[in-house]
Design a protein around this motif. Structure first.
Motif, short mmCIF file in Angstrom:
data_model
loop_
_atom_site.label_atom_id
_atom_site.label_comp_id
_atom_site.label_asym_id
_atom_site.label_seq_id
_atom_site.Cartn_x
_atom_site.Cartn_y
_atom_site.Cartn_z
N ARG A 159 0.90 -1.05 -0.20
CA ARG A 159 0.12 0.05 -0.25
C ARG A 159 0.64 1.09 0.20
N ALA A 160 1.41 1.56 0.76
CA ALA A 160 2.83 2.20 0.66
C ALA A 160 3.38 2.60 -0.32
N GLU A 161 3.94 1.53 -1.19
CA GLU A 161 5.22 1.39 -2.09
C GLU A 161 4.02 2.46 -3.31
N LEU A 162 2.34 2.30 -3.17
CA LEU A 162 1.97 2.32 -4.36
C LEU A 162 1.33 3.58 -4.11
N GLU A 163 1.40 4.11 -2.96
CA GLU A 163 1.08 5.10 -2.68
C GLU A 163 2.15 6.62 -2.52
N ASN A 164 3.38 6.03 -2.21
CA ASN A 164 4.68 6.57 -2.79
C ASN A 164 4.79 7.00 -5.25
N LYS A 165 4.61 6.29 -5.19
CA LYS A 165 4.62 5.98 -6.80
C LYS A 165 3.18 6.50 -7.72
N ALA A 166 1.99 6.75 -6.53
CA ALA A 166 0.65 7.47 -7.41
C ALA A 166 0.92 9.42 -7.28
N ALA A 167 2.08 9.33 -6.68
CA ALA A 167 2.44 10.36 -5.47
C ALA A 167 3.03 11.12 -6.40
N LEU A 168 4.04 10.20 -6.93
CA LEU A 168 5.42 10.76 -7.78
C LEU A 168 4.64 11.35 -9.30
N ILE A 169 3.81 10.34 -9.83
CA ILE A 169 3.25 10.42 -11.04
C ILE A 169 2.69 11.62 -11.05
N SER A 170 1.91 12.02 -9.87
CA SER A 170 0.86 13.01 -9.51
C SER A 170 2.35 14.21 -10.18
N ASP A 171 3.17 14.06 -9.11
CA ASP A 171 4.03 15.29 -9.06
C ASP A 171 4.59 15.32 -11.15
N GLN B 208 -10.53 9.58 -5.43
CA GLN B 208 -9.28 9.47 -4.86
C GLN B 208 -9.28 8.42 -4.58
N ARG B 209 -8.03 8.50 -3.89
CA ARG B 209 -6.88 7.19 -3.68
C ARG B 209 -7.82 5.76 -2.80
N ARG B 210 -8.07 5.74 -3.56
CA ARG B 210 -9.33 4.14 -2.82
C ARG B 210 -8.42 3.09 -3.42
N GLN B 211 -7.51 2.22 -2.20
CA GLN B 211 -6.75 1.15 -2.80
C GLN B 211 -8.00 -0.41 -3.22
N THR C 91 -4.00 19.66 -15.19
CA THR C 91 -3.49 20.42 -14.62
C THR C 91 -2.63 21.07 -15.24
N GLN C 92 -2.10 20.35 -16.41
CA GLN C 92 -1.35 20.75 -18.15
C GLN C 92 -2.30 19.81 -19.01
N GLY C 93 -2.94 20.49 -19.66
CA GLY C 93 -3.95 20.19 -20.55
C GLY C 93 -5.20 19.23 -20.27
N ALA C 94 -5.37 18.10 -21.33
CA ALA C 94 -6.59 16.67 -20.68
C ALA C 94 -6.57 15.80 -19.62
N PRO C 95 -7.30 15.81 -18.62
CA PRO C 95 -6.68 15.02 -17.64
C PRO C 95 -6.86 13.54 -17.58
N LEU C 96 -6.30 12.41 -17.08
CA LEU C 96 -5.57 11.50 -17.07
C LEU C 96 -5.98 10.27 -16.49
N ARG C 97 -5.83 9.51 -16.92
CA ARG C 97 -6.32 8.12 -15.56
C ARG C 97 -4.84 7.34 -15.21
N LEU C 98 -4.66 7.16 -14.30
CA LEU C 98 -4.07 6.63 -13.57
C LEU C 98 -4.43 4.83 -13.26
N LEU C 99 -3.37 4.03 -13.16
CA LEU C 99 -3.16 2.81 -13.17
C LEU C 99 -2.29 2.03 -12.57
N LEU C 100 -2.33 1.86 -11.09
CA LEU C 100 -0.80 1.03 -10.65
C LEU C 100 -1.81 -0.58 -10.05
N LEU D 203 -4.30 0.72 -7.67
CA LEU D 203 -4.65 2.13 -7.50
C LEU D 203 -5.89 2.40 -8.54
N TYR D 204 -6.72 3.04 -8.96
CA TYR D 204 -7.41 2.93 -10.33
C TYR D 204 -7.89 4.64 -9.92
N LEU D 205 -7.21 6.03 -10.32
CA LEU D 205 -7.08 6.89 -9.52
C LEU D 205 -7.61 7.87 -11.61
#
Length: 455
Positions: A42-54, A110-113, A134-143, A127-129
Motif C-alpha cells: 500500500r505504501a509503495e502504491l501511494e508513493n508511486k501515485a504521488a510521484l506520477i502526480s508530481d 480519491q486514492r482508494r486501494q 493540471t496541464q492539458g486534458a485529465p489523465l487516468r492512472l492505473l497502478l 490504485l485506479y485514479l
C-alpha cells in the motif's frame, strides 16, 4: 486396548502441545508477515501515485511518456498504465488481461486501494485514479502490484515453518520422554522399596526424604498405613497365639478327663464326676466363643443396633444388686455415687459396666470397698469403678484392654477365672458409642473410667 504407560502419555502430551503451540505461533507469524507485506504494498502504491502526480504537474505533456518510462521502467513488480481522457496510452507496463479488466471498471477521484481478481485467477492490489487536469486534458492512472509478488518468499517460509514444527515435535518427544522418565524415577524408587516390604519385613518404611515434595504426602500416608498394618499384624499374631492357648487348655483338660475315665471300668459316681468336670470345661469354651462373637459384633461399624435414654444410676443399682452375693462372699462392699443419663444402647452399656464391676470385685481384697462414681461434664458422662486392689505395673496398663491379656501371667487359671476378654469388650463398647475407657493405678488402688458422650 493395552493401557499406555504414564511416560508414554506424558511424552505424547508434551509433543502434541509443542506441535499445537508451534502451529499457532506459525499462523500468527504468517498473518503478521502478510499484514506487513500488504502495508508495504500500500505504501509503495501511494508513493508511486504521488510521484506520477508530481510528474504530471511539472512535466510537459510531450515529454511525459519519456519521463515516466525513465522513472517507472525499473519496477517490474508494479504494473503501470497512464492514459489520457480519450483512452490513448501515455505510458504502460500493464499486461493485456489487467487492461481488459480495467476497461470494465471506473476510476475514482480519491486514492482508494482495491483488490482485483481477474478471470485468469491472478489478483492485484490496485490504485485506479482519475487525475484532475493540471496541464492539458485529465489523465487516468492505473497502478497494480501482482499478488504473487511475495509468493516465493511465503512458500519458502511455509516450508521452513513446517520443518520447524516437525523438528519441534521430534525434539519434544525425545526430550519430553527423557524429562518424564527422570521426573517419575522417584515413583519407581518408591515402588521398589514397597516391593521389599513383606510380612517378614513390616518394619521397613518408604524413604520420605528422598521423595520429591509432591510425593512427600503420599510417602507419609503409605508409611502411616504400613505402621497400622504392622501393629494390626502383631496384634493378630498375638491374638492367634493367645486364642490357641486359651482353647487348648480346656480341650486338653477334656481329653485328659475322658482318657482317664475310659482307661478302666469305674462306678457311676466316678463317671458323674468326670462328666461334671467336662461340663465345666465346655462351659468355659462356650464363654470364650460367646465373648469372641460379642467382641466381633461390637467392633464392627455401626455396631449400635438401637439407641435409647439410659439412666445410669438405676442401671448400676441393678448390677450392684446382682453382684451383691458375690461381693458378700468375698467380704467386699459395693457403693454408688452420682447419677446421669445418656443416649446409648442399654444392653451394651450394661455389659461394659458389668465387666468393670466383676473385674473390680475379683481383685478387691477382703474388707475393701468397690466404689462406682457417676458424673457428667463437657458433653459426656463418666462411670468410674474403683477398688483398693494391688497396684498394676505401669508397663502393663496400656495392654490391659488387649484380648486375652493378663497383667500377671504367672497366676493360675482356675475355673472361675475369665478368658481375658472382658476389658477388650468394654473398650469395644465404648468406641462403638464414640467414647473411650481409661485406667489409672496407684498404691491406693485402681480406677477404670468409662467415658461416653451424652448424645
Amino acid at each position: 486396548m493395552r493401557r499406555r504407560s504414564t511416560v508414554w502419555r506424558l511424552t505424547a502430551l508434551l509433543a502434541t502441545i509443542s506441535v499445537l503451540v508451534m502451529a499457532v505461533l506459525g499462523i500468527a507469524i504468517d498473518q503478521a508477515v502478510r499484514h506487513n507485506f500488504n502495508a508495504l504494498d500500500r505504501a509503495e502504491l501511494e508513493n508511486k501515485a504521488a510521484l506520477i502526480s508530481d510528474m504530471v504537474a511539472t512535466v510537459a505533456p510531450q515529454q511525459l511518456g519519456e519521463r515516466l518510462g525513465e522513472a517507472l521502467g525499473h519496477h517490474p513488480d508494479i504494473a503501470f498504465w497512464i492514459s489520457d481522457a480519450d483512452g490513448s496510452t501515455v505510458f504502460s507496463t500493464a499486461p493485456a488481461a489487467l487492461l481488459e479488466y480495467a476497461g470494465q471498471q471506473s476510476p475514482t477521484a480519491q486514492r482508494r486501494q482495491q483488490v482485483w481478481r481477474l478471470p485468469d485467477g491472478n489478483h492485484y492490489r490496485v490504485l485506479y485514479l482519475r487525475q484532475p487536469p493540471t496541464q492539458g486534458a485529465p489523465l487516468r492512472l492505473l497502478l497494480a502490484i501482482d499478488g504473487a509478488r511475495h509468493a516465493p518468499f511465503l512458500r519458502g517460509f511455509h516450508q521452513l515453518l513446517a520443518a520447524c514444527i516437525v523438528l519441534a515435535a521430534v525434539a519434544s518427544s525425545l526430550l519430553g520422554g527423557y524429562v518424564v522418565r527422570r521426573t517419575l524415577r522417584p515413583l519407581q524408587s518408591l515402588a521398589d522399596e514397597a516391593r521389599q516390604i513383606t510380612t517378614e519385613h513390616l518394619d521397613r518404611r518408604l524413604s520420605v526424604a528422598a521423595a520429591p515434595a509432591e510425593l512427600d504426602h503420599l510417602a507419609q500416608t503409605l508409611n502411616s498405613m504400613l505402621a497400622r498394618l504392622q501393629n494390626d499384624f502383631v496384634r493378630l499374631s498375638e491374638f492367634s497365639a493367645d486364642l490357641s492357648h486359651e482353647l487348648r487348655t480346656p480341650i486338653t483338660n477334656l481329653l485328659t478327663q475322658v482318657h482317664v475315665v475310659l482307661a478302666q471300668p469305674r462306678d457311676n459316681a466316678a463317671y458323674r464326676d468326670a462328666l461334671g468336670s467336662c461340663a465345666e470345661e465346655m462351659q468355659r469354651l462356650s464363654r470364650i466363643i460367646a465373648d469372641m462373637l460379642y467382641l466381633a459384633q461390637a467392633e464392627t461399624v455401626d455396631a449400635l443396633p438401637t439407641r435409647e435414654r439410659v439412666a445410669l444410676g438405676s442401671l448400676v443399682d441393678v448390677l450392684l444388686e446382682f453382684y451383691g452375693l458375690l461381693a458378700e462372699d468375698k467380704q467386699v462392699q459395693l457403693r454408688r455415687d452420682g447419677d446421669a443419663e445418656l443416649q446409648g444402647n442399654r444392653l451394651m452399656i450394661h455389659r461394659a459396666v458389668a465387666n468393670l464391676l466383676s473385674n473390680a470385685i475379683q481383685h478387691c481384697p477382703p474388707g475393701g470397698v468397690v466404689q462406682v462414681r457417676i458424673g457428667s461434664s463437657d458433653g459426656r458422662c463418666s462411670i468410674e469403678v474403683s477398688n483398693p486392689g494391688p497396684q498394676i505395673a505401669a508397663d502393663a496398663l496400656p495392654r490391659l484392654f488387649d484380648r486375652f491379656y493378663r497383667a500377671d501371667r504367672s497366676r493360675g487359671r482356675g475355673h472361675g477365672e475369665g478368658a481375658g476378654l472382658g476389658l477388650a469388650i468394654t473398650r469395644a463398647i465404648a468406641q462403638a458409642h464414640g467414647g473411650q475407657v481409661q485406667v489409672a493405678s496407684t498404691a491406693q488402688g485402681t480406677t477404670f473410667s468409662l467415658l461416653l458422650p451424652l448424645a
